[in-house]
Structures are given as C-alpha cells and as structure tokens.
Design a protein around this motif. Sequence first.
Motif, PDB file in Angstrom:
ATOM      1  N   TRP A  99      41.549  34.387 -17.559  1.00  0.00           N
ATOM      2  CA  TRP A  99      41.780  33.850 -16.213  1.00  0.00           C
ATOM      3  C   TRP A  99      42.160  32.369 -16.276  1.00  0.00           C
ATOM      4  O   TRP A  99      43.065  31.926 -15.547  1.00  0.00           O
ATOM      5  N   ALA A 100      41.500  31.584 -17.133  1.00  0.00           N
ATOM      6  CA  ALA A 100      41.852  30.170 -17.281  1.00  0.00           C
ATOM      7  C   ALA A 100      43.277  30.016 -17.800  1.00  0.00           C
ATOM      8  O   ALA A 100      44.020  29.121 -17.368  1.00  0.00           O
ATOM      9  N   ALA A 101      43.686  30.893 -18.733  1.00  0.00           N
ATOM     10  CA  ALA A 101      45.072  30.863 -19.216  1.00  0.00           C
ATOM     11  C   ALA A 101      46.042  31.194 -18.085  1.00  0.00           C
ATOM     12  O   ALA A 101      47.133  30.620 -17.992  1.00  0.00           O
ATOM     13  N   SER A 116      53.582  31.608  -4.615  1.00  0.00           N
ATOM     14  CA  SER A 116      52.727  32.436  -5.488  1.00  0.00           C
ATOM     15  C   SER A 116      51.298  32.568  -4.971  1.00  0.00           C
ATOM     16  O   SER A 116      50.455  33.134  -5.666  1.00  0.00           O
ATOM     17  N   HIS A 117      51.007  32.089  -3.760  1.00  0.00           N
ATOM     18  CA  HIS A 117      49.619  32.053  -3.291  1.00  0.00           C
ATOM     19  C   HIS A 117      48.989  33.448  -3.226  1.00  0.00           C
ATOM     20  O   HIS A 117      47.866  33.650  -3.693  1.00  0.00           O
ATOM     21  N   PHE A 124      37.880  32.343  -7.443  1.00  0.00           N
ATOM     22  CA  PHE A 124      37.271  33.204  -8.462  1.00  0.00           C
ATOM     23  C   PHE A 124      35.750  33.237  -8.298  1.00  0.00           C
ATOM     24  O   PHE A 124      35.128  34.305  -8.373  1.00  0.00           O
ATOM     25  N   SER A 125      35.148  32.073  -8.063  1.00  0.00           N
ATOM     26  CA  SER A 125      33.697  32.008  -7.898  1.00  0.00           C
ATOM     27  C   SER A 125      33.247  32.776  -6.663  1.00  0.00           C
ATOM     28  O   SER A 125      32.254  33.522  -6.707  1.00  0.00           O
ATOM     29  N   ASP A 126      33.970  32.618  -5.553  1.00  0.00           N
ATOM     30  CA  ASP A 126      33.625  33.363  -4.338  1.00  0.00           C
ATOM     31  C   ASP A 126      33.711  34.861  -4.584  1.00  0.00           C
ATOM     32  O   ASP A 126      32.882  35.635  -4.074  1.00  0.00           O
ATOM     33  N   GLY A 127      34.707  35.272  -5.371  1.00  0.00           N
ATOM     34  CA  GLY A 127      34.820  36.696  -5.685  1.00  0.00           C
ATOM     35  C   GLY A 127      33.624  37.209  -6.453  1.00  0.00           C
ATOM     36  O   GLY A 127      33.089  38.291  -6.157  1.00  0.00           O
ATOM     37  N   VAL A 128      33.164  36.448  -7.439  1.00  0.00           N
ATOM     38  CA  VAL A 128      31.996  36.871  -8.229  1.00  0.00           C
ATOM     39  C   VAL A 128      30.757  36.960  -7.343  1.00  0.00           C
ATOM     40  O   VAL A 128      30.008  37.951  -7.384  1.00  0.00           O
ATOM     41  N   ASP A 177      41.262  25.145  -6.093  1.00  0.00           N
ATOM     42  CA  ASP A 177      41.291  26.272  -5.162  1.00  0.00           C
ATOM     43  C   ASP A 177      41.064  27.599  -5.883  1.00  0.00           C
ATOM     44  O   ASP A 177      40.344  28.470  -5.385  1.00  0.00           O
ATOM     45  N   ARG A 178      41.640  27.743  -7.076  1.00  0.00           N
ATOM     46  CA  ARG A 178      41.483  29.000  -7.800  1.00  0.00           C
ATOM     47  C   ARG A 178      40.089  29.125  -8.407  1.00  0.00           C
ATOM     48  O   ARG A 178      39.545  30.230  -8.492  1.00  0.00           O
ATOM     49  N   VAL A 179      39.500  28.015  -8.826  1.00  0.00           N
ATOM     50  CA  VAL A 179      38.109  28.048  -9.302  1.00  0.00           C
ATOM     51  C   VAL A 179      37.191  28.499  -8.170  1.00  0.00           C
ATOM     52  O   VAL A 179      36.295  29.337  -8.370  1.00  0.00           O
TER      53      VAL A 179
END
Length: 504
Positions: A92-94, A33-34, A264-268, A259-261
């Motif tokens: 997103w957290a969900a 699912s990556h 998401f942060s890098d995207g913002v 990794d997902r945090v």
Amino acid sequence: MERHSERRHIAASSFLESVSPSNGEAQSSTQSSHRLLAYSDALISIIATVMILPVAHTKVEDKEELRESVQLLLTTKIAVYLMTFLIVTVAWAAHIRLFQVIVRIDDCLALLNLACMMLITFLPYTFSLMATFPDNVLGILLFCGCVMVLGIIQLVIVLYAFSRPFLLNEQIQISEYQSFYKHHILKVIMRVPLMCLFASIFSFIFFQLSYVLLAIVIFLPYISQSLKWVRSKAIGGVAETPDSMTFYTYLPNEPLSKDRVEAFSDGVYAIVATLLILDICEDNVPNPIDVETKFGGSLVTALQVYGPEYLAYFGSFATVGLLWFVHHSLFLHVTKATRFMGLLNTLSLAFVGGLPLAYQLTHEFPRNSHNELEAIQISCVIIFFAGIFQLAIWVVALHSEQETLHPYVRYGGREHVFMLAKLALYPCVALGTFFLTCILSKFSAPIFHLMEITVPFAFLVLRLLVRVSLALVRLIFCPERPNTKTAVEEEDNETSVPFDPLLT
C-alpha cells in the motif's frame, strides 16, 4: 507505381492519425485519480484486516491452558497475520508513492491498477500456505511470483505514465530531468521483485534464507538508508544528483499522502468494528427450539445467557471507536505525514486489528478461571500497544514539529498538554488494568469491564481534568503569582495566548 505507393503511405498514416488520439484528446479522456485511490485504500485495508479472522475464530477448550494454546496453536496464525498485515501495508505504501507521481489516470491505468489490486489481495493466501506448510516451497514461490508480477505491472504503469507526461504531477512535468526521474523510480520499484527473485532461488538451495530475505522486504527502506549512511561515512559524501525530489526516497521523513493514510486507517477501524458484530449475529442468536424447550418460550430469559458476550461487544466497540477518535484527533493536528510516521501507524493498526481476538478471548472462558485472567491480560497488552504506537507517532511529529504539526499542539501550544493526555490515556489505563489484574486476579473480569466503561467518560471530562491539573501545577510551583482574572477571562485568553514558559 511510385505515385500509387505514395498514396498508400499517405492513406495508412492518415488512418493511424485518426485512430491514435491527439494530445488534446488524450488529456480530455483522463480523470482525477481520487476515486481509484479511495477504492484501492478500501480494498487494501479490508484484505489487511480480515486476516485476523482465522486467529480470532481459533477455539481453545476450557481444559486447555491458554498460554500453551497461544504458544502452540496461535503463534503461527498470529505470525501469519502480522506478516500479512505488514507486507500488505508495504504494498500500500508503494501504491501511495506511485500515485504521488501519477496524479491523473485514464482507462489503461485504471485497468492496470485493478491488476495490481488482484495480486495484492492474493498475497494473504500465499502466506496462509507458507504457515500451514512451512517445509513446502510452493507457498514461497507463489508469494514471490505475485510480487514479481506486481513489480512488472508497476513498471508498465510508470513507463506508460511517463510516455504521457500530462498524467504526471506538475513538478515532474516542468522538470528537465524527466528521464532521470523515470529511471530512479524504476530502480526503486524493481528492488523488491529482485529480492523476491533471490528468495525464490534460495528456497531450493537453503530454505531458511528465503524467509530472511522476505523479512528484509518489509524493512528494506530503512536497511537501504542505513547502508547509504554507512557508505557516506566510509567513503565520504556522494555527489548531488537531481534526485532531490520528495518522493521515491528511502528517507524516514519522505512525505506520504496524509489523506490516504487517514483513509486507510479509517478503513481498518471500520472493518474491525464491523467484525465484532459478526460474532454476535452468528453465535448469539438462540435456537427457536431451545427457546421453547429450555426457557419456556421466553426470549428475554434466553438472551440473558449471552449477557457477558453483549458486555464484551459494547466494551470492545467502545475501545475501537475511542482509539479511532484519538487517531482522528492526532491527524487533525498533523500537517504532513512521513514514511516513519506511516510505519508507526501501521504497527498501531496491526494491534487494532487484533481487537476481535481480544473480544473473543474475554468472554470465551468460565468466570474466575486462569484462562479468563490470561485472556484479559492479552487484551490489555493489545490495547496498550495500539495506543502506545499512536503516542509514538506524536513524539516523532514533535521531533520536526515545524513541518508536521499545527502550532496549537507544538511545545508551548495551548493544546499541547491536552493532546498528550488524550494520547497517553489508553496506554496508561491498559497498563494499570494489567497490573491490577495481576494483583487482584479474582476480580480481573470486573476490573477489565470497569475500565472499558469508564474510559469513555474519562474522555468526556479529560479537558477539565487537564485544566485542574495545570492549575494545581501553577499553584504548587508559582504560589506567589496573583490570580486576578476570572474564569471567563481565562477562557477568552486561552484561545489566543499560549501556555506559560513553565509548561513549555
């Protein structure tokens, strides 16, 4: 006759077996699912951040007082941006929690996830309707409808995944409580859609209460945990159940995918940095006719008019880049992200998303005007809160440092003081700049731009400044301590020996 019907039954069953894949074939058709998660994180970070554009592009006339404009015109848009950012990050957290349970996907799950993304990206539009027409129930009904359909799709995803256990994580696959886990996850997923159902009903009866229920959705995990704590104190502890899993709890220390945090942060941060250049490309390219008529064909002379805009752009980009650098340094030493750290990270990113507004305001008004002073002070406040929430993440991580932090940055670690200085630099500089502009209001613009220029150099020499400060502390509080080691020996020992008990 019986023999004929038996043959038909055997033929039908063999047809169904040939059409439906076997367990081995189903497992072979799944994939990691990556990439799906990376796509989802990028999409959600974009939709959460671009909502700052209506705020940043709100024009304030020179004759208007900025404070009154912020109160009358921008307050609604800023509130919509913040609420949208928080609601989208709740979704997103969900999504993170859901795909901590589901670790492999197939075509059906990929398509269901696309349906979820479509609804999540539509949420900002519903908030815009709610802000523009606050007395009309249509905006609330659209938002609640999207959330309820989103909950139904997530329910289908959970039921589908549990019907194919090889899609689940290993902890659930080998557990004897799969049925309990499934019902527990479904119960948690359906809480938010039920709240939205009540909000949509109350929108026809008592309009204001529906907004209160929507606000509760953001803080529902913490409200639920507080109520559980009160209940345990009132009626005693609740009997242990097999829900002692580390996901789909409402505990503040529930782990989130680190990794997902980070993704998401890098995207913002990347989107905010990109939004800054859009205004340069759109508003700061001179008209060829004006270059010929007003500047005698000299493009260099025409571009000099936009000097303050270029200075504001480079300063704002440096601020975004350095805040990302601090965030990167912080999560480089974080070994586990928790729900509460995720909330603080969301608040920090919400203020980072406001930096395009700061960029617009700092060069929009005439020099030495009252509006320019207030615009610079608003920028200082945005930078301060973006940095202070990063510092708060580190403080929360220190509270359970054995689980969440690398040993080097824990109390007494060799990087502890340096990490503290790196995280505290922007909040301290922004706060100092704010008070300096209050005292020296005539020099507010030079002070602010000087801050933007000097902070990058401060980061370059920060380690040296920390070492000098520590040496002064040792000299003041431990003057009798002999210093027989050379600087080279201290450098070699620093890689293996922690700080003194005094620094701890």
